[in-house]
Design a protein around this motif. Sequence first.
Motif, mmCIF file in Angstrom:
data_model
loop_
_atom_site.group_PDB
_atom_site.id
_atom_site.type_symbol
_atom_site.label_atom_id
_atom_site.label_comp_id
_atom_site.label_asym_id
_atom_site.label_seq_id
_atom_site.Cartn_x
_atom_site.Cartn_y
_atom_site.Cartn_z
ATOM 1 N N GLY A 135 0.793 -1.224 0.000
ATOM 2 C CA GLY A 135 0.000 0.000 0.000
ATOM 3 C C GLY A 135 0.820 1.267 0.000
ATOM 4 N N SER A 136 2.124 1.183 -0.222
ATOM 5 C CA SER A 136 2.982 2.367 -0.135
ATOM 6 C C SER A 136 2.651 3.396 -1.207
ATOM 7 C CB SER A 136 4.454 1.958 -0.229
ATOM 8 O OG SER A 136 4.710 1.258 -1.425
ATOM 9 N N GLU A 137 2.078 2.960 -2.321
ATOM 10 C CA GLU A 137 1.696 3.882 -3.398
ATOM 11 C C GLU A 137 0.226 3.725 -3.748
ATOM 12 O OE1 GLU A 137 4.323 3.544 -6.730
ATOM 13 O OE2 GLU A 137 6.094 3.296 -5.467
ATOM 14 N N GLY A 138 -0.595 3.372 -2.760
ATOM 15 C CA GLY A 138 -2.001 3.120 -3.039
ATOM 16 C C GLY A 138 -2.204 1.730 -3.594
ATOM 17 N N LEU A 139 -3.449 1.328 -3.766
ATOM 18 C CA LEU A 139 -3.746 0.000 -4.294
ATOM 19 C C LEU A 139 -3.546 -0.022 -5.805
ATOM 20 C CD1 LEU A 139 -6.948 -0.944 -2.244
ATOM 21 C CD2 LEU A 139 -4.611 -1.751 -1.904
ATOM 22 N N ARG A 140 -2.702 -0.951 -6.249
ATOM 23 C CA ARG A 140 -2.424 -1.121 -7.668
ATOM 24 C C ARG A 140 -2.515 -2.597 -8.014
ATOM 25 N NH1 ARG A 140 3.318 1.627 -8.476
ATOM 26 N NH2 ARG A 140 3.365 -0.163 -9.899
#
Length: 627
Positions: free
Chosen positions: A280-285
């Motif tokens: 989750g460090s850059e949002g859900l991808r």
Amino acid sequence: MIQSLLIANRGEIACRIIGTARRLGIRTIAVYSEADANARHVRLADAAVAIGPAPARESYLVGERILAAARESGAEAIHPGYGFLSENANFAEAVVAAGLVWVGPDAASIRAMGLKDAAKQRMIAAGVPVTPGYLGEDQSADRLAAEAQAIGYPVLIKAVAGGGGKGMRRVDDPAQFAELLQSCRREAASAFGDDRVLIEKYIARPRHIEVQVFGDTHGNVVHLFERDCSLQRRHQKVIEEAPAPGMDPHTREAICAAAVRAAKAVNYVGAGTIEFIADGSEGLRADRIWFMEMNTRLQVEHPVTEAITGVDLVEWQLRVASGEPLPLRQDELAIDGWAMEARLYAEDPATGFLPSTGPLEVLRLPGTEAGLRYDMGVEAGDRVSDQYDPMLGKLIARGQAREAAAEALATACRLAQVWPVRTNLGFAARCLSHREFRSGAVDTGFIERHLTALTEPALPLDAMARWAADELVAPEGEGPWERSSGFRLNAAPRREVALVDDRGGRYAVDLAEPAAQAFGGFDTDEGPVVQHDGELRRFRRFRAERAAGGGAADGSLLAPMPGRVTAVDVGEGQAVAKGQRLLTLEAMKMEHGLVAPFDGTVAELPAAAGAKVREGSLLVRVEREEG
């Protein structure tokens, strides 16, 4: 449709299954151990059969006794709930071999997904992304340590046959690996009868996302969208919600499609959950979400999925087990609103979440008018045993938006009253109200980062004591000679009463001062209980002779609950440092480490590895270091 159903479980899940079965006109049969003879699930069922002594390994985990109860009661089908025998392939086979209907996936599917290492290999073949790790047969400590080093710290050690957060350890430093591996294996052997482990890369800002899947005997498999179960403590879920915050349509489509592929890869029938770990460090991808494991059963958190889809998953289980097709197609399922669930545990956050047992004198929950639902395994007057998991039930709230669901659930946790058993209600309310949680910035490290604020509330204790004093002290007459403050001409009257709360806090309350605010609460035989922000304190008149007692302050560490000593890490006469682990106590299916309260020397050590101990018994005494 099935006509009679035996529930091979206890507590809130047994009560929840009974509720749906009764609505469908199905006769229900409960099973119970000696400790559960008067339990709520026994009282709710149409019939009940005793299956053995209190320990689960002698009752709820003995498949032969469950099958004997089914024969005795004339049950047509067995629902295993979750935990206990729910993911035991041998038991599923035995149920079918006995001519009974098994409400769950077939044994082949359970076996295919039950062992984490084999399941991951199968998922790789099915095109489902998995986390980096070691799944090999070589279980030597040296090989496991070498693989952990190659993967790169931090890593997770996980029991191959694990689940529910048990048999799992995070390792941040190679120097910790051997000790934590031993602890993990010990817990795994105790909980699952299998001490094999696998190693996984630990994701720095992980989110726990899972997808509810459902299959039938006609080849249909659907998903019922995702849940976020990231708020965890020691890998045990505390707050769950659906849908997942920050989930965009593209990522949702990718993760749900992967979950359906995973279920189809094992010809899955019934309710199941595909669990994923997301970075989750850059949002859900979509490219940062990996398969972890499949739970081949209903999940504790299934009510939040029911709340946003309008589906009764237990009803679907019973219909599918009866041979019916799934009631809805994928294109007929949609998300409506937001739902959150808080698990109500009989544990005390103020003492490191130690389990709390004993009688439930008070259990009051707010009304259900505002979109609230309660799945409870207990009622007022019941007794919380030390034999089983400390979860008493679940509080569920639904709203059209996430903020509304969070606020409704936080309010319910603040207003609920459970006594004298300690619970995590105030802790859950603070989790739900935290600005970081409300913003959707959730990950599995949330509780650890904010642990002090979440477990040590800033309560207005002086004001609570003043409010309690009015309940404890009888009103006085109007004349000056009738007042305990005495008659005086040259000073303001003062009437003081000394109180103590159930945590040992002492208060000098001036009754001449008006109460600053009103609190909720209730009376008990030993004094009033005052409520604020989900926390409860009982107050009584202070008696000096009742204030004496030992504890960690004088270096004596007592057993906080009945249990078994699994490891002793020090010897008598050994010098120890504050915070150093002295021994490990296993109780209520979890390990609890007891540490030195200060620098000193082990003066007494009556505890021995493998010994069973009673609550309050002396385990170790540390003498303070001179100076």
